[in-house]
Structures are given as C-alpha cells and as structure tokens.
Design a protein around this motif. Sequence first.
Motif, mmCIF file in Angstrom:
data_model
loop_
_atom_site.group_PDB
_atom_site.id
_atom_site.type_symbol
_atom_site.label_atom_id
_atom_site.label_comp_id
_atom_site.label_asym_id
_atom_site.label_seq_id
_atom_site.Cartn_x
_atom_site.Cartn_y
_atom_site.Cartn_z
ATOM 1 N N ASP A 199 0.787 -1.090 0.035
ATOM 2 C CA ASP A 199 0.137 0.161 -0.208
ATOM 3 C C ASP A 199 0.701 1.086 0.007
ATOM 4 O O ASP A 199 0.404 2.373 -0.283
ATOM 5 C CB ASP A 199 -0.904 -0.150 1.130
ATOM 6 N N ILE A 200 2.141 1.199 0.509
ATOM 7 C CA ILE A 200 3.110 2.377 0.458
ATOM 8 C C ILE A 200 3.729 2.414 -0.755
ATOM 9 O O ILE A 200 4.490 1.574 -1.382
ATOM 10 C CB ILE A 200 4.260 1.999 1.475
ATOM 11 N N LYS A 201 3.369 3.499 -1.636
ATOM 12 C CA LYS A 201 3.659 3.744 -3.011
ATOM 13 C C LYS A 201 5.172 4.064 -2.995
ATOM 14 O O LYS A 201 5.709 3.766 -3.910
ATOM 15 C CB LYS A 201 2.721 4.801 -3.616
ATOM 16 N N ASN A 202 5.628 4.944 -2.260
ATOM 17 C CA ASN A 202 7.111 5.612 -2.262
ATOM 18 C C ASN A 202 7.653 5.338 -0.870
ATOM 19 O O ASN A 202 7.417 6.431 -0.161
ATOM 20 C CB ASN A 202 6.965 6.691 -2.893
ATOM 21 N N PRO A 203 8.284 4.522 -0.495
ATOM 22 C CA PRO A 203 8.919 4.457 0.694
ATOM 23 C C PRO A 203 10.185 5.396 0.929
ATOM 24 O O PRO A 203 10.289 5.465 2.349
ATOM 25 C CB PRO A 203 9.519 2.938 0.809
ATOM 26 N N ASP A 204 10.305 5.968 -0.021
ATOM 27 C CA ASP A 204 11.521 6.990 0.215
ATOM 28 C C ASP A 204 10.805 8.189 1.062
ATOM 29 O O ASP A 204 11.797 9.012 1.757
ATOM 30 C CB ASP A 204 12.060 7.558 -0.848
ATOM 31 N N HIS A 205 9.738 8.216 1.043
ATOM 32 C CA HIS A 205 8.799 9.514 1.750
ATOM 33 C C HIS A 205 8.774 9.138 3.186
ATOM 34 O O HIS A 205 8.468 9.835 3.847
ATOM 35 C CB HIS A 205 7.580 9.862 1.008
ATOM 36 N N LEU A 206 8.861 7.958 3.565
ATOM 37 C CA LEU A 206 8.639 7.577 4.828
ATOM 38 C C LEU A 206 9.617 8.363 5.759
ATOM 39 O O LEU A 206 10.660 8.479 5.671
ATOM 40 C CB LEU A 206 8.726 5.964 5.131
ATOM 41 N N LYS A 254 12.489 8.053 8.747
ATOM 42 C CA LYS A 254 13.405 7.220 9.101
ATOM 43 C C LYS A 254 13.078 5.978 10.246
ATOM 44 O O LYS A 254 13.298 4.875 9.921
ATOM 45 C CB LYS A 254 14.777 7.859 9.697
ATOM 46 N N LYS A 255 12.334 6.520 10.999
ATOM 47 C CA LYS A 255 11.816 5.495 11.998
ATOM 48 C C LYS A 255 10.840 4.636 11.531
ATOM 49 O O LYS A 255 10.549 3.609 12.178
ATOM 50 C CB LYS A 255 11.218 6.342 13.218
ATOM 51 N N ARG A 256 10.235 5.017 10.631
ATOM 52 C CA ARG A 256 9.166 3.981 9.815
ATOM 53 C C ARG A 256 9.978 3.245 8.655
ATOM 54 O O ARG A 256 9.584 2.048 8.448
ATOM 55 C CB ARG A 256 7.930 4.887 9.262
ATOM 56 N N ARG A 257 10.787 4.029 8.045
ATOM 57 C CA ARG A 257 11.539 3.380 6.902
ATOM 58 C C ARG A 257 12.208 2.257 7.507
ATOM 59 O O ARG A 257 12.466 1.033 6.652
ATOM 60 C CB ARG A 257 12.484 4.292 6.133
ATOM 61 N N ASN A 258 12.919 2.293 8.507
ATOM 62 C CA ASN A 258 13.763 1.015 8.855
ATOM 63 C C ASN A 258 13.085 -0.149 9.157
ATOM 64 O O ASN A 258 13.088 -1.221 8.659
ATOM 65 C CB ASN A 258 14.561 1.545 10.260
ATOM 66 N N TYR A 259 11.912 -0.121 9.741
ATOM 67 C CA TYR A 259 11.015 -1.041 9.934
ATOM 68 C C TYR A 259 10.328 -1.739 8.611
ATOM 69 O O TYR A 259 10.116 -2.858 8.379
ATOM 70 C CB TYR A 259 9.925 -0.922 10.769
ATOM 71 N N TYR A 260 9.832 -0.683 7.676
ATOM 72 C CA TYR A 260 9.469 -0.960 6.266
ATOM 73 C C TYR A 260 10.342 -1.966 5.658
ATOM 74 O O TYR A 260 10.133 -3.147 4.890
ATOM 75 C CB TYR A 260 9.124 0.275 5.539
ATOM 76 N N HIS A 277 16.606 -5.166 0.716
ATOM 77 C CA HIS A 277 15.876 -4.372 1.644
ATOM 78 C C HIS A 277 16.779 -4.442 3.173
ATOM 79 O O HIS A 277 16.811 -3.482 3.731
ATOM 80 C CB HIS A 277 14.413 -5.101 2.194
ATOM 81 N N PHE A 278 17.477 -5.551 3.091
ATOM 82 C CA PHE A 278 18.355 -5.396 4.540
ATOM 83 C C PHE A 278 19.408 -4.615 4.242
ATOM 84 O O PHE A 278 20.005 -3.877 5.493
ATOM 85 C CB PHE A 278 18.995 -6.899 4.867
ATOM 86 N N GLN A 279 20.170 -4.371 2.980
ATOM 87 C CA GLN A 279 21.162 -3.350 3.082
ATOM 88 C C GLN A 279 20.682 -1.980 3.368
ATOM 89 O O GLN A 279 21.419 -1.222 3.892
ATOM 90 C CB GLN A 279 21.706 -3.582 1.493
ATOM 91 N N ILE A 280 19.632 -1.733 2.985
ATOM 92 C CA ILE A 280 18.991 -0.340 2.957
ATOM 93 C C ILE A 280 18.747 -0.107 4.612
ATOM 94 O O ILE A 280 18.837 0.814 5.114
ATOM 95 C CB ILE A 280 17.577 -0.262 2.308
ATOM 96 N N ALA A 281 18.281 -1.338 5.420
ATOM 97 C CA ALA A 281 17.820 -1.306 6.727
ATOM 98 C C ALA A 281 19.169 -1.021 7.398
ATOM 99 O O ALA A 281 19.285 -0.527 8.411
ATOM 100 C CB ALA A 281 17.025 -2.361 7.114
ATOM 101 N N SER A 282 20.552 -1.608 7.028
ATOM 102 C CA SER A 282 21.502 -1.714 7.858
ATOM 103 C C SER A 282 21.944 -0.299 7.822
ATOM 104 O O SER A 282 22.966 0.048 8.475
ATOM 105 C CB SER A 282 22.430 -2.574 7.144
ATOM 106 N N ARG A 283 21.352 0.595 7.030
ATOM 107 C CA ARG A 283 21.830 1.900 6.880
ATOM 108 C C ARG A 283 21.197 3.070 7.550
ATOM 109 O O ARG A 283 21.589 4.254 7.884
ATOM 110 C CB ARG A 283 22.047 2.460 5.471
ATOM 111 N N LEU A 284 20.045 2.446 8.086
ATOM 112 C CA LEU A 284 18.930 3.359 9.044
ATOM 113 C C LEU A 284 19.232 2.965 10.492
ATOM 114 O O LEU A 284 19.723 2.079 10.850
ATOM 115 C CB LEU A 284 17.576 3.026 8.359
ATOM 116 N N PRO A 285 18.774 4.265 11.084
ATOM 117 C CA PRO A 285 18.950 4.038 12.685
ATOM 118 C C PRO A 285 17.801 3.054 13.215
ATOM 119 O O PRO A 285 16.724 3.103 12.625
ATOM 120 C CB PRO A 285 18.761 5.334 13.006
ATOM 121 N N PHE A 286 18.241 2.254 14.247
ATOM 122 C CA PHE A 286 17.296 1.415 15.165
ATOM 123 C C PHE A 286 17.303 1.943 16.285
ATOM 124 O O PHE A 286 18.620 2.318 16.832
ATOM 125 C CB PHE A 286 17.713 0.034 14.740
#
Length: 170
Positions: free
Chosen positions: A71-78, A80-86, A106-115
């Motif tokens: 349902d999320i058309k453009n995850p780049d707009h999320l 950071k606190k939502r994008r990491n879980y996306y 997806h995991f590569q992108i998630a590894s660059r985001l804060p958790f």
Amino acid sequence: MMTSKARLGVVVLAVLLLAYTVYAETYQLTALMACLIGYTIWSYYRDGTVLLASEAFKKKQYDLARSLLADIKNPDHLRKKRRNYYEFISGSLDLQLLDYEGAERHFQIASRLPFRRKNDKALIFVNLANINLMKKDYDRVKAYLEKVKELEVSSRIAQIVNRIENEIPK
C-alpha cells in the motif's frame, strides 16, 4: 494507524465538514478541519501503513503484512523511524519467499538506517550474513559477522553468530 482507504474516508468526511463549517461561518472549526486534512495527508506519506504491517508481521499474518506494505507507493517519503521497519519487514517477507536478491537489497537499506535497539541492527546483519552464506560469499559473511560483534547483542543472536561461523569453511 489507518490504511489508505480509511485515510481517504477521513479526508472525504473532513472535506464535507470543512465545506459545512465555511458555509456556517464557524472559522475555528474550519481551521480544525483544515488541520485534520493536512495531518491525514502528511501521515499518509510520512508514516504509511508500516505500523499496521508490523503488527500483522508479529502475529504471523504475512499476507496481510505484504499487502499493507504494498500500500506504500513511495517508501523514500517515509520517516526514518518508519522506513527502517519497512525495509526490515520487506526483507523478512522476501526471505520467506526465497527471494534472496530482494531480501538482501532491503536488508542493505535497513542496515544504513537508525534503530532504537542495537539488537535490531544486529539481526539485520545476521540476516545479511545468512543470505551471503547461502551464496557462498564467505568474505562478506565474515564482514557482516564482524559488524555484529561490534554491537551489544542478546545471547540468542550470539548463538546464531556462532552457528554461522561454524558453517564457514576454514
């Protein structure tokens, strides 16, 4: 925590109420309706349905989680606190479908985001190590395991790291 259809319903209702408040000349309610519409649209782009997908993923309702993430058309707009879980949930769902390339992306992108927790970041690196172990790219496996060792991890993650290290040929 609304789907796109629910948000659309709220916006339509708020626009109708906005029109009525303008007609009735109650400008404080007009401002309130305008703020409600603005916030609903903003939250559609910045929050999406990630929270609902996360709850469905935890309940092992994987098809529902997949449809909520779609349902999320453009995850780049999320945010950071939502994008990491996306990215984490998308990678996990791709891993279940044996789509290793998509999961790794997806995991590569998630590894660059804060958790919030170091354990979450370690889990991402463990998944990346597992994917590369299946690909027999042992140098990358070792690199990911080194990143895991730099983080504070639970005993469960430490056991998984030991198992992966034992599977690497010497």
